[in-house]
Write an enzyme that holds these catalytic residues in place. Sequence first.
Site, PDB file in Angstrom:
ATOM      1  N   ARG A 174       0.825  -1.230   0.000  1.00  0.00           N
ATOM      2  CA  ARG A 174       0.000   0.000   0.000  1.00  0.00           C
ATOM      3  C   ARG A 174       0.854   1.273   0.000  1.00  0.00           C
ATOM      4  NH1 ARG A 174      -2.571  -3.362  -1.295  1.00  0.00           N
ATOM      5  NH2 ARG A 174      -4.488  -4.233  -0.445  1.00  0.00           N
TER       6      ARG A 174
ATOM      7  N   SER B  67     -11.063   0.088   3.792  1.00  0.00           N
ATOM      8  CA  SER B  67     -10.402  -0.279   5.051  1.00  0.00           C
ATOM      9  C   SER B  67      -9.667   0.945   5.587  1.00  0.00           C
ATOM     10  CB  SER B  67      -9.387  -1.398   4.818  1.00  0.00           C
ATOM     11  OG  SER B  67     -10.055  -2.540   4.370  1.00  0.00           O
TER      12      SER B  67
ATOM     13  N   GLU C 156      -4.476   3.540   6.322  1.00  0.00           N
ATOM     14  CA  GLU C 156      -4.365   3.368   4.867  1.00  0.00           C
ATOM     15  C   GLU C 156      -4.955   4.612   4.183  1.00  0.00           C
ATOM     16  OE1 GLU C 156      -5.512  -0.518   3.360  1.00  0.00           O
ATOM     17  OE2 GLU C 156      -6.171   0.395   1.482  1.00  0.00           O
TER      18      GLU C 156
HETATM   19  C1  LIG Z   1     -15.760   0.636  -0.609  1.00  0.00           C
HETATM   20  C2  LIG Z   1     -14.275   0.705  -0.765  1.00  0.00           C
HETATM   21  C3  LIG Z   1     -13.537  -0.464  -0.937  1.00  0.00           C
HETATM   22  C4  LIG Z   1     -12.149  -0.422  -1.115  1.00  0.00           C
HETATM   23  N1  LIG Z   1     -11.454  -1.593  -1.301  1.00  0.00           N
HETATM   24  C5  LIG Z   1     -10.115  -1.546  -1.498  1.00  0.00           C
HETATM   25  C6  LIG Z   1      -9.360  -2.754  -1.731  1.00  0.00           C
HETATM   26  O1  LIG Z   1      -9.887  -3.856  -1.770  1.00  0.00           O
HETATM   27  N2  LIG Z   1      -8.022  -2.643  -1.915  1.00  0.00           N
HETATM   28  C7  LIG Z   1      -7.380  -1.430  -1.902  1.00  0.00           C
HETATM   29  O2  LIG Z   1      -6.165  -1.389  -2.092  1.00  0.00           O
HETATM   30  N3  LIG Z   1      -8.070  -0.278  -1.685  1.00  0.00           N
HETATM   31  C8  LIG Z   1      -9.413  -0.306  -1.491  1.00  0.00           C
HETATM   32  N4  LIG Z   1     -10.110   0.849  -1.267  1.00  0.00           N
HETATM   33  C9  LIG Z   1      -9.390   2.124  -1.205  1.00  0.00           C
HETATM   34  C10 LIG Z   1      -9.380   2.872  -2.551  1.00  0.00           C
HETATM   35  O3  LIG Z   1     -10.342   2.370  -3.407  1.00  0.00           O
HETATM   36  C11 LIG Z   1      -8.056   2.791  -3.245  1.00  0.00           C
HETATM   37  O4  LIG Z   1      -7.049   3.316  -2.430  1.00  0.00           O
HETATM   38  C12 LIG Z   1      -8.060   3.547  -4.580  1.00  0.00           C
HETATM   39  O5  LIG Z   1      -7.010   3.038  -5.360  1.00  0.00           O
HETATM   40  C13 LIG Z   1      -7.924   5.067  -4.440  1.00  0.00           C
HETATM   41  O6  LIG Z   1      -8.118   5.658  -5.719  1.00  0.00           O
HETATM   42  P1  LIG Z   1      -8.809   7.080  -5.895  1.00  0.00           P
HETATM   43  O7  LIG Z   1      -8.782   7.402  -7.342  1.00  0.00           O
HETATM   44  O8  LIG Z   1     -10.154   7.113  -5.252  1.00  0.00           O
HETATM   45  O9  LIG Z   1      -7.800   8.002  -5.098  1.00  0.00           O
HETATM   46  P2  LIG Z   1      -8.168   9.223  -4.113  1.00  0.00           P
HETATM   47  O10 LIG Z   1      -8.888   8.695  -2.927  1.00  0.00           O
HETATM   48  O11 LIG Z   1      -8.782  10.330  -4.866  1.00  0.00           O
HETATM   49  O12 LIG Z   1      -6.691   9.680  -3.685  1.00  0.00           O
HETATM   50  C14 LIG Z   1      -5.910   8.872  -2.841  1.00  0.00           C
HETATM   51  C15 LIG Z   1      -4.498   9.486  -2.794  1.00  0.00           C
HETATM   52  O13 LIG Z   1      -3.896   9.334  -4.086  1.00  0.00           O
HETATM   53  C16 LIG Z   1      -3.411  10.585  -4.570  1.00  0.00           C
HETATM   54  N5  LIG Z   1      -3.579  10.566  -6.022  1.00  0.00           N
HETATM   55  C17 LIG Z   1      -4.684  10.173  -6.706  1.00  0.00           C
HETATM   56  N6  LIG Z   1      -4.462  10.277  -8.042  1.00  0.00           N
HETATM   57  C18 LIG Z   1      -3.200  10.751  -8.196  1.00  0.00           C
HETATM   58  C19 LIG Z   1      -2.392  11.080  -9.333  1.00  0.00           C
HETATM   59  N7  LIG Z   1      -2.850  10.949 -10.587  1.00  0.00           N
HETATM   60  N8  LIG Z   1      -1.129  11.531  -9.113  1.00  0.00           N
HETATM   61  C20 LIG Z   1      -0.653  11.671  -7.841  1.00  0.00           C
HETATM   62  N9  LIG Z   1      -1.368  11.389  -6.737  1.00  0.00           N
HETATM   63  C21 LIG Z   1      -2.635  10.924  -6.910  1.00  0.00           C
HETATM   64  C22 LIG Z   1      -4.289  11.635  -3.879  1.00  0.00           C
HETATM   65  O14 LIG Z   1      -3.610  12.878  -3.768  1.00  0.00           O
HETATM   66  C23 LIG Z   1      -4.516  10.989  -2.502  1.00  0.00           C
HETATM   67  O15 LIG Z   1      -3.454  11.288  -1.636  1.00  0.00           O
HETATM   68  C24 LIG Z   1     -11.498   0.836  -1.086  1.00  0.00           C
HETATM   69  C25 LIG Z   1     -12.236   2.012  -0.915  1.00  0.00           C
HETATM   70  C26 LIG Z   1     -13.617   1.947  -0.737  1.00  0.00           C
HETATM   71  C27 LIG Z   1     -14.391   3.211  -0.561  1.00  0.00           C
END
Ligand SMILES: Cc1cc2nc3c(=O)[nH]c(=O)nc-3n(C[C@H](O)[C@H](O)[C@H](O)COP(=O)(O)OP(=O)(O)OC[C@H]3O[C@@H](n4cnc5c(N)ncnc54)[C@H](O)[C@@H]3O)c2cc1C
Length: 310
Positions: A160, A216, A306
Amino acid sequence: MNISTNAKLQDYSNFGLGGIASKIITLSTSDELINVLSSLEQNKEPYKILAGGTNVVFPDEGLTETLIHIKGGNIEINNTDLGLTADSGVLLMDVVRKTLGLGWVGMENLSGIPGTIGGAVYGNAGAYGTELKDLVDEVEIFDQGKRKWLSNTDCQFGYRTSVFKNHLRSDLKLIILKVKLKLAGRGDANELKNKSQEIIQIREQKYSPELKCPGSYFKNLLVSELTTEQLQSIPKDKIMFGKIPAGYLLEEVDAKSKSVGDIKVADFHANLLYNAGNGTAKQARELAEILKQLVLGKFGIRLEEEVRYF
Ligand SMILES: Cc1cc2nc3c(=O)[nH]c(=O)nc-3n(C[C@H](O)[C@H](O)[C@H](O)COP(=O)(O)OP(=O)(O)OC[C@H]3O[C@@H](n4cnc5c(N)ncnc54)[C@H](O)[C@@H]3O)c2cc1C
């Protein structure tokens, strides 16, 4: 491209928290992203990056920095080498679907993870033993005014985490523009789609679509990073893929009975904090701290978030 002023942050995050953002620029392609980043950097205007908003806790006091909201973009397929290139704002699930349709093996275990491919690379997202690090070939970034490609090794992936996540802790920002993936091989598209569907069904039982949560809350614990003393109190059958689920430790300290205001621990998943309606970021941080202290007291293990606090 769209610009919103005085926008409610809670509408941009799955947790439904946060105050007012003075300016949000929503854009999709990497060319738009570069133009906006170049202009902000030239003017020395502070900014933060948001993508799908599925892993963030926005502050109650809001944001004065410009928030760049990356959403959407294109996927290009390279059939000959089982490769594809996606703009960072493309939904991870759209990339998964694309590869399943082509009968490419490798992404099916990631089915149902919300958010974008850029966000997934940033946090090396994963599920069921597959992580982004297993698929990433190269990542194009914007680094202090310059575009460049990083190899998988350059991304410094860990559990992660990645070079992108570590850099944003300091003043340096590495922005992900495009992600090039390379898949493992070819398989049967129908079998892959069935497996993906099964995983989505399991996930929907844990995370109902209307639940306001960031997934999580805490990272699982890597067995390789724990001391013999810390491991003594953990039953062997709780270890999965070399990790101890944070949910197990939380369950053992009765986390499911805990809440602060409208931020509650789900009664079906001890590592899931959700917003019952009027929760605040302050309450989320308070509840997280209570849970961390309980786990530290009972197991001598320090949980790490996380989710990303903005
Ligand atoms: C219901 C649910 C289930 C989930 N299940 C999982 C799972 O099974 N496994 C898992 O690993 N995660 C899980 N997650 C967490 C989440 O989905 C992941 O971390 C996801 O990859 C985040 O992507 P996002 O586009 O929403 O990022 P955001 O939440 O928008 O951003 C997260 C971070 O990434 C940075 N960021 C985003 N895009 C960029 C970019 N292009 N360049 C630089 N920095 C960037 C942002 O600044 C921020 O700090 C879950 C979340 C939810 C709500």
